[in-house]
Design a protein around this motif. Structure first.
Motif, mmCIF file in Angstrom:
data_model
loop_
_atom_site.group_PDB
_atom_site.id
_atom_site.type_symbol
_atom_site.label_atom_id
_atom_site.label_comp_id
_atom_site.label_asym_id
_atom_site.label_seq_id
_atom_site.Cartn_x
_atom_site.Cartn_y
_atom_site.Cartn_z
ATOM 1 N N MET A 75 0.848 -1.199 0.000
ATOM 2 C CA MET A 75 0.000 0.000 0.000
ATOM 3 C C MET A 75 0.886 1.252 0.000
ATOM 4 S SD MET A 75 -2.794 1.267 2.851
ATOM 5 C CE MET A 75 -3.850 -0.142 2.585
ATOM 6 N N ALA A 76 0.696 2.108 -1.015
ATOM 7 C CA ALA A 76 1.495 3.329 -1.127
ATOM 8 C C ALA A 76 1.109 4.319 -0.036
ATOM 9 C CB ALA A 76 1.295 3.955 -2.504
ATOM 10 N N LYS A 77 2.117 4.843 0.674
ATOM 11 C CA LYS A 77 1.877 5.848 1.704
ATOM 12 C C LYS A 77 2.084 7.233 1.080
ATOM 13 C CE LYS A 77 2.967 3.045 5.752
ATOM 14 N NZ LYS A 77 1.625 3.168 6.336
ATOM 15 N N VAL A 78 1.004 8.011 1.041
ATOM 16 C CA VAL A 78 1.013 9.309 0.355
ATOM 17 C C VAL A 78 0.815 10.427 1.376
ATOM 18 C CG1 VAL A 78 -0.082 10.731 -1.413
ATOM 19 C CG2 VAL A 78 0.034 8.248 -1.712
ATOM 20 N N LEU A 79 1.666 11.454 1.309
ATOM 21 C CA LEU A 79 1.529 12.637 2.151
ATOM 22 C C LEU A 79 1.123 13.803 1.274
ATOM 23 C CD1 LEU A 79 1.878 14.140 4.865
ATOM 24 C CD2 LEU A 79 4.272 14.502 4.234
ATOM 25 N N VAL A 80 -0.014 14.420 1.578
ATOM 26 C CA VAL A 80 -0.501 15.585 0.832
ATOM 27 C C VAL A 80 -0.265 16.826 1.689
ATOM 28 C CG1 VAL A 80 -2.454 16.635 -0.377
ATOM 29 C CG2 VAL A 80 -2.313 14.144 -0.171
ATOM 30 N N SER A 81 0.524 17.778 1.171
ATOM 31 C CA SER A 81 0.829 19.002 1.902
ATOM 32 C C SER A 81 0.486 20.203 1.027
ATOM 33 C CB SER A 81 2.312 19.044 2.291
ATOM 34 O OG SER A 81 2.625 20.262 2.933
ATOM 35 N N LEU A 82 -0.723 20.737 1.237
ATOM 36 C CA LEU A 82 -1.197 21.889 0.476
ATOM 37 C C LEU A 82 -1.639 22.988 1.436
ATOM 38 C CD1 LEU A 82 -3.386 20.084 -2.226
ATOM 39 C CD2 LEU A 82 -1.001 20.807 -2.422
ATOM 40 N N SER A 83 -1.627 24.230 0.969
ATOM 41 C CA SER A 83 -2.034 25.348 1.807
ATOM 42 C C SER A 83 -3.540 25.304 2.063
ATOM 43 C CB SER A 83 -1.642 26.682 1.168
ATOM 44 O OG SER A 83 -2.278 26.842 -0.074
ATOM 45 N N GLU A 84 -3.986 26.027 3.092
ATOM 46 C CA GLU A 84 -5.379 25.938 3.533
ATOM 47 C C GLU A 84 -6.371 26.409 2.480
ATOM 48 O OE1 GLU A 84 -5.012 30.108 6.102
ATOM 49 O OE2 GLU A 84 -5.488 28.221 7.085
ATOM 50 N N VAL A 85 -5.930 27.235 1.537
ATOM 51 C CA VAL A 85 -6.839 27.704 0.497
ATOM 52 C C VAL A 85 -7.291 26.555 -0.407
ATOM 53 C CG1 VAL A 85 -5.089 28.282 -1.241
ATOM 54 C CG2 VAL A 85 -7.224 29.570 -1.178
ATOM 55 N N PHE A 86 -6.501 25.478 -0.451
ATOM 56 C CA PHE A 86 -6.838 24.329 -1.289
ATOM 57 C C PHE A 86 -7.465 23.207 -0.474
ATOM 58 C CE2 PHE A 86 -3.158 26.218 -3.618
ATOM 59 C CZ PHE A 86 -3.859 26.630 -4.735
ATOM 60 N N VAL A 87 -8.162 23.559 0.592
ATOM 61 C CA VAL A 87 -8.709 22.544 1.492
ATOM 62 C C VAL A 87 -9.677 21.611 0.778
ATOM 63 C CG1 VAL A 87 -10.567 24.083 2.298
ATOM 64 C CG2 VAL A 87 -9.846 22.152 3.716
ATOM 65 N N ALA A 88 -10.491 22.135 -0.135
ATOM 66 C CA ALA A 88 -11.453 21.295 -0.851
ATOM 67 C C ALA A 88 -10.727 20.287 -1.742
ATOM 68 C CB ALA A 88 -12.406 22.157 -1.680
ATOM 69 N N GLU A 89 -9.713 20.752 -2.467
ATOM 70 C CA GLU A 89 -8.978 19.858 -3.360
ATOM 71 C C GLU A 89 -8.154 18.859 -2.557
ATOM 72 O OE1 GLU A 89 -9.131 18.491 -6.864
ATOM 73 O OE2 GLU A 89 -10.001 20.462 -6.443
#
Length: 312
Positions: free
Chosen positions: A1-15
């Protein structure tokens, strides 16, 4: 199982949420954090894939993530990623070129019109209870110089045709077919700076373009000219720009990007400068396009299929 970390700014909360949900349906183990509210170093230790927006992915991050195999850039510019180090470690890097082009081109023209007609200053005066006539400049018939004729530069040129502008461009990449359709002529950088009424910077930041616009280049510009930057702050020598603007050597600047963000207040607070907070790609539509491209690539990665838009 691939372990994925998503780090985006709060403005992209929906995406951010959508990417997490879509990748979990593919069987990935996804952790999502908000950029600058959580340190990457606290979460990367077991990450195989990092999806990143503006966070710097350097040797320190890579050292902390021994299982890292793939970095997916949420956007186009990869100057925040140490590509040389990634290549040494055989870490694949992809981006999403062209997905933000329309959004950034819209902003470029918004900034151009705003600085030309003193919209930001007029707005401030009226909101503070004042009323004052501010003179500006027409755009129609003026020369627009575009530095960088990639996807964003071409879309800026297309918008300029609606204003009957005289459009010239400079860059290593020359799409002659599109240029001919839009009536764009390629000229060298010095001529572009010396003859343009509006200069829009659309090129990528790399070693060869660092401080591309410096004291000598600014000195070539007309006193009546405006400089617009929607690409990267370090393309301009900001110390030289501050001096240039203080001495009114050019009429004004409209900036969405800066060498450091938040920016040097000496620059941001000048009367002949208008600013925005790196919002070029910050539209719902752009975010959705980028997210879809990233999800498709992560799906390919999980299925061991070829990736698109590979940088290294």
């Amino acid at each position: 199982m691939a372990k994925v970390l998503v780090s985006l700014s709060e403005v992209f909360v929906a995406e951010n949420k959508k990417i997490k949900e879509e990748l979990e349906l593919l069987g990935a183990d996804v952790r999502s954090i908000v950029t600058k509210k959580a340190s990457l170093l606290d979460y990367v230790h077991d990450a195989e894939v990092i999806i990143t927006g503006v966070e710097k992915i350097d040797r320190t991050i890579m050292d902390a993530a021994p299982n890292l195999k793939y970095i997916s850039k949420f956007g186009t510019g990869v100057d925040s990623i140490d590509l040389e180090e990634a290549a040494k470690r055989k870490i694949t890097v992809t981006n999403t070129p062209g997905q933000n082009a329309s959004s950034v081109a819209d902003l470029a023209f918004g900034l151009l019109l705003s600085i030309s007609r003193n919209l930001a200053k007029s707005n401030e005066i009226v909101k503070n209870g004042g009323w004052k006539l501010l003179m500006g400049n027409d755009v129609e018939g003026k020369r627009l110089g575009i530095i960088g004729f990639g996807e964003i530069g071409k879309k800026v040129a297309k918008r300029a045709t609606g204003f009957d502008m005289d459009i010239v461009a400079y860059g290593n990449y020359k799409d002659e077919e599109t240029a001919e359709k839009l009536g764009v002529h390629f000229i060298d950088l010095d001529e572009l700076l010396a003859t343009s009424d509006y200069v829009v910077i659309c090129t990528n930041l790399k070693e060869s373009t660092y401080h591309l616009i410096n004291k000598q280049k600014l000195a070539l510009m007309k006193k009546s000219a405006y400089l617009i930057n929607i690409s990267r702050g370090d393309l301009i020598d900001e110390s030289a720009l501050i001096q240039c603007l203080k001495e009114n050597h050019i009429k004004g600047a409209a900036l969405d990007v800066f060498s450091q963000e938040p920016p040097n207040l000496e620059l941001a607070q000048l009367e002949n400068v208008i600013c925005s907070s790196h919002i070029g790609g910050a539209t719902d539509e752009c975010s959705e396009r980028i997210g879809e491209t990233i999800i498709e690539n992560i799906q390919n990665y999980i299925k061991k299929q070829p990736l698109t838009h590979v940088v290294v």
